[in-house]
Design a protein around this motif. Structure first.
Motif, short mmCIF file in Angstrom:
data_model
loop_
_atom_site.label_atom_id
_atom_site.label_comp_id
_atom_site.label_asym_id
_atom_site.label_seq_id
_atom_site.Cartn_x
_atom_site.Cartn_y
_atom_site.Cartn_z
N LYS A 63 60.71 88.56 -12.93
CA LYS A 63 60.14 88.80 -11.60
C LYS A 63 58.84 89.57 -11.71
O LYS A 63 57.86 89.27 -11.04
N THR A 120 55.24 87.88 -10.57
CA THR A 120 54.39 88.57 -9.61
C THR A 120 53.04 88.93 -10.21
O THR A 120 52.00 88.80 -9.58
N GLU A 141 53.20 77.35 -4.74
CA GLU A 141 54.52 77.78 -5.19
C GLU A 141 54.43 78.40 -6.57
O GLU A 141 53.77 77.86 -7.46
N ASP A 197 63.38 82.41 -9.80
CA ASP A 197 62.62 83.06 -8.74
C ASP A 197 61.60 82.08 -8.18
O ASP A 197 60.89 81.44 -8.95
N TYR A 199 58.49 81.76 -5.26
CA TYR A 199 57.58 82.37 -4.27
C TYR A 199 56.73 81.24 -3.68
O TYR A 199 56.18 80.42 -4.41
N THR A 200 56.61 81.21 -2.35
CA THR A 200 55.85 80.15 -1.68
C THR A 200 54.99 80.77 -0.58
O THR A 200 55.43 81.65 0.16
N PHE A 215 54.75 83.40 4.18
CA PHE A 215 55.14 83.64 2.81
C PHE A 215 56.65 83.70 2.72
O PHE A 215 57.32 84.19 3.64
N SER A 225 59.97 84.27 -0.33
CA SER A 225 60.45 84.43 -1.69
C SER A 225 61.96 84.25 -1.72
O SER A 225 62.67 84.67 -0.79
N TRP A 280 63.70 90.68 5.34
CA TRP A 280 64.23 90.61 3.97
C TRP A 280 65.71 90.99 3.95
O TRP A 280 66.22 91.68 4.83
N ASP A 332 50.11 89.02 0.45
CA ASP A 332 51.20 88.85 -0.50
C ASP A 332 50.64 88.56 -1.89
O ASP A 332 49.44 88.34 -2.07
#
Length: 265
Positions: A2, A6, A65, A82, A84-85, A98, A100, A126, A146
């Motif tokens: 992760k 990131t 993505e 993981d 993320y979009t 956004f 995740s 979240w 983000d």
């Protein structure tokens, strides 16, 4: 994983105020490896960042993505995926939405951000496993985005815009706060990437800080090398851990907008 997904998405940003380089069809592939004094350099994960173009509600969006997975050999030990979009308005080049979805062993976490630029706010939701959704609305400015949106900010910058040793800060929207990323440009360096060749790069040193923007969460320093060409893609990332270090390096790319002029013959 992760952390490195990131970081790959975030550290190529130089300033969120300039034009952003979104190019449908672009794909970036990375391998993540672990290395220690008495432990060989072992690949444990893979990351892909891809950009497409989507239409919804009469508007066109760039969809980006970022996907990180444990390699099949290690999934029996620790299965991780993981995703993320982010959806970006093609006209304003600002993020609209956004999402995740993090699955790491028994741990799951989901987050959703909605950007409301006319009101200069971002609404976040979240939750983690077996916990209800939490929500928050935070003030938004042009420098707060983000991780994916920051990643694409100023990939079109000229290397001459950077000043060696000059500190700077980026702001990353998280669930209920804004984290600060401090970085310094260290200069140009030729960097050999495994199975890819030798590249001319721009080298940066980065730390992720607290919401106050002064101290750092764990003192960890990331070092990143990005391509010294118009694509400005992350090529190599290195971070120390308690024992050894973790590295992420590019293993392939497709559909780049510009030639990879940083690759040395």
């Amino acid at each position: 994983m992760k952390r490195f997904l990131t970081t790959i998405l975030l550290l190529a940003a130089a300033s969120p105020l300039a034009a952003q380089l979104y190019h449908p069809g672009e794909q970036l592939f990375y391998r993540v490896s672990y290395k220690a004094k008495m432990f060989p350099n072992t690949e444990v994960g893979a990351v892909e960042v891809k950009t497409t173009e989507n239409s919804a509600d009469g508007k066109t969006y760039y969809k980006v993505e970022g996907i990180g997975r444990t390699l099949p050999t290690y999934r029996w030990f620790f299965n991780l995926e993981d995703v993320y979009t982010v959806w970006v308005d093609t006209a304003s080049l600002r993020p609209v939405r956004f999402m995740s979805d993090i699955r790491e062993g028994d741990y799951t976490f989901q987050s959703y951000y909605t950007y409301i630029w006319p009101d200069s706010v971002v609404r976040t939701r979240w939750r983690s496993r077996q916990n209800p959704f939490q929500e928050k609305q935070m003030p938004l400015n042009a420098e707060s985005m983000d991780a994916i949106s920051l990643f694409f900010s100023l990939r079109s910058a000229e290397a001459e815009d950077f000043r060696v040793g000059e500190p700077a800060t980026l702001q990353m929207v998280l669930q209920d706060t804004v984290q600060h990323l401090h970085y310094r440009y260290l200069g140009r360096e030729n960097k050999k990437i495994r199975n890819m060749g030798r590249f001319r790069t721009l080298k940066f040193e980065c730390q992720l800080g607290t919401t106050e923007g002064y101290s750092f969460t764990d003192g960890t320093i990331f070092t990143i090398w990005i391509s010294d060409d118009r694509n400005k893609i992350p090529l190599y990332i290195e971070s120390p851990v308690k024992v050894g270090s973790i590295n992420a390096y590019i293993s392939g790319y497709k559909g780049l907008k510009y030639p990879v002029e940083s690759l040395m013959k």
